[in-house]
Design a protein around this motif. Structure first.
Motif, PDB file in Angstrom:
ATOM      1  N   ALA A  74       0.980  -0.978   0.394  1.00 41.22           N
ATOM      2  CA  ALA A  74      -0.345   0.066   0.168  1.00 41.22           C
ATOM      3  C   ALA A  74       0.769   1.478   0.246  1.00 41.22           C
ATOM      4  CB  ALA A  74      -0.923   0.201   0.793  1.00 41.22           C
ATOM      5  N   VAL A  75       1.836   1.110   0.912  1.00 41.53           N
ATOM      6  CA  VAL A  75       2.820   2.297   1.347  1.00 41.53           C
ATOM      7  C   VAL A  75       3.929   2.636  -0.741  1.00 41.53           C
ATOM      8  CG1 VAL A  75       4.701   3.513   2.035  1.00 41.53           C
ATOM      9  CG2 VAL A  75       3.126   2.425   3.374  1.00 41.53           C
ATOM     10  N   ILE A  76       4.589   1.348  -0.836  1.00 39.90           N
ATOM     11  CA  ILE A  76       4.776   1.563  -2.137  1.00 39.90           C
ATOM     12  C   ILE A  76       4.243   1.807  -3.348  1.00 39.90           C
ATOM     13  CG2 ILE A  76       6.136  -0.307  -3.629  1.00 39.90           C
ATOM     14  CD1 ILE A  76       7.283  -1.630  -1.806  1.00 39.90           C
ATOM     15  N   LEU A  77       2.472   1.720  -2.852  1.00 34.04           N
ATOM     16  CA  LEU A  77       1.323   1.712  -4.362  1.00 34.04           C
ATOM     17  C   LEU A  77       1.537   3.465  -4.415  1.00 34.04           C
ATOM     18  CD1 LEU A  77      -0.686   1.586  -6.254  1.00 34.04           C
ATOM     19  CD2 LEU A  77      -2.310   0.988  -4.810  1.00 34.04           C
ATOM     20  N   ASN A  78       1.253   3.679  -3.121  1.00 30.36           N
ATOM     21  CA  ASN A  78       0.825   5.744  -2.967  1.00 30.36           C
ATOM     22  C   ASN A  78       1.765   6.185  -3.248  1.00 30.36           C
ATOM     23  OD1 ASN A  78      -2.077   6.101  -2.102  1.00 30.36           O
ATOM     24  ND2 ASN A  78      -1.850   4.033  -1.178  1.00 30.36           N
ATOM     25  N   LEU A  79       3.017   5.522  -2.720  1.00 28.76           N
ATOM     26  CA  LEU A  79       4.878   6.566  -3.609  1.00 28.76           C
ATOM     27  C   LEU A  79       4.725   6.425  -4.364  1.00 28.76           C
ATOM     28  CD1 LEU A  79       7.572   5.273  -0.402  1.00 28.76           C
ATOM     29  CD2 LEU A  79       6.286   7.730  -1.020  1.00 28.76           C
ATOM     30  N   GLU A  80       4.020   5.525  -5.655  1.00 26.50           N
ATOM     31  CA  GLU A  80       4.437   5.723  -6.743  1.00 26.50           C
ATOM     32  C   GLU A  80       3.432   6.621  -7.271  1.00 26.50           C
ATOM     33  OE1 GLU A  80       4.573   2.354 -10.817  1.00 26.50           O
ATOM     34  OE2 GLU A  80       3.176   1.689  -8.731  1.00 26.50           O
ATOM     35  N   GLN A  81       2.668   7.180  -7.148  1.00 25.95           N
ATOM     36  CA  GLN A  81       1.197   7.371  -7.440  1.00 25.95           C
ATOM     37  C   GLN A  81       1.253   8.950  -7.307  1.00 25.95           C
ATOM     38  OE1 GLN A  81      -1.644   6.587  -8.596  1.00 25.95           O
ATOM     39  NE2 GLN A  81      -0.531   4.750  -9.640  1.00 25.95           N
ATOM     40  N   ILE A  82       1.734   9.192  -6.041  1.00 26.09           N
ATOM     41  CA  ILE A  82       2.276  10.634  -5.950  1.00 26.09           C
ATOM     42  C   ILE A  82       4.066  10.717  -6.183  1.00 26.09           C
ATOM     43  CG2 ILE A  82       3.865  12.163  -4.015  1.00 26.09           C
ATOM     44  CD1 ILE A  82       2.687  10.863  -1.873  1.00 26.09           C
TER      45      ILE A  82
END
Length: 106
Positions: free
Chosen positions: A39-47
């Motif tokens: 979840a954290v990695i996905l949202n970092l990628e989206q940022i």
């Protein structure tokens, strides 16, 4: 006008990361929780993906934020997912993301 939408998205993703990390007390807790890691990695990628779309003018307004690092992290996540060092992701999630939120909310 689009940049306002992009900044709002970045804030949304950053808040999600902070929420995911609320119950994580240590790096070991993080490392051993695949759902939080993903979840954290996905949202970092989206940022990072959203940051790529920002105009140079908006990046100048938020000049205390190191945009190339955010975009570079996105590229690393996208192209070298299996090689990601989780200790770096943990540090970003616990230190850099709250700082990013603070800078965007000024």
């Amino acid at each position: 006008m689009k940049d306002k939408i992009y900044i709002d998205r970045i804030i949304k993703y950053a808040k999600k990361i902070c929420r995911y990390m609320e119950e994580v007390d240590t790096f070991t807790d993080f490392e051993n929780n695949d759902e939080k890691v993903d979840a954290v990695i996905l949202n970092l990628e989206q940022i990072g993906e959203t940051a790529k779309k920002l105009s140079d003018e908006t990046k100048q307004i938020y000049n205390s934020i190191h945009w190339p690092s955010i975009i570079g992290l996105r590229n690393m996540i996208s192209h070298e997912y299996e090689g990601i060092r989780l200790n770096i992701i943990y540090d970003i999630a616990t230190a850099n993301i709250p700082e990013l939120l603070s800078n965007l909310n000024k």
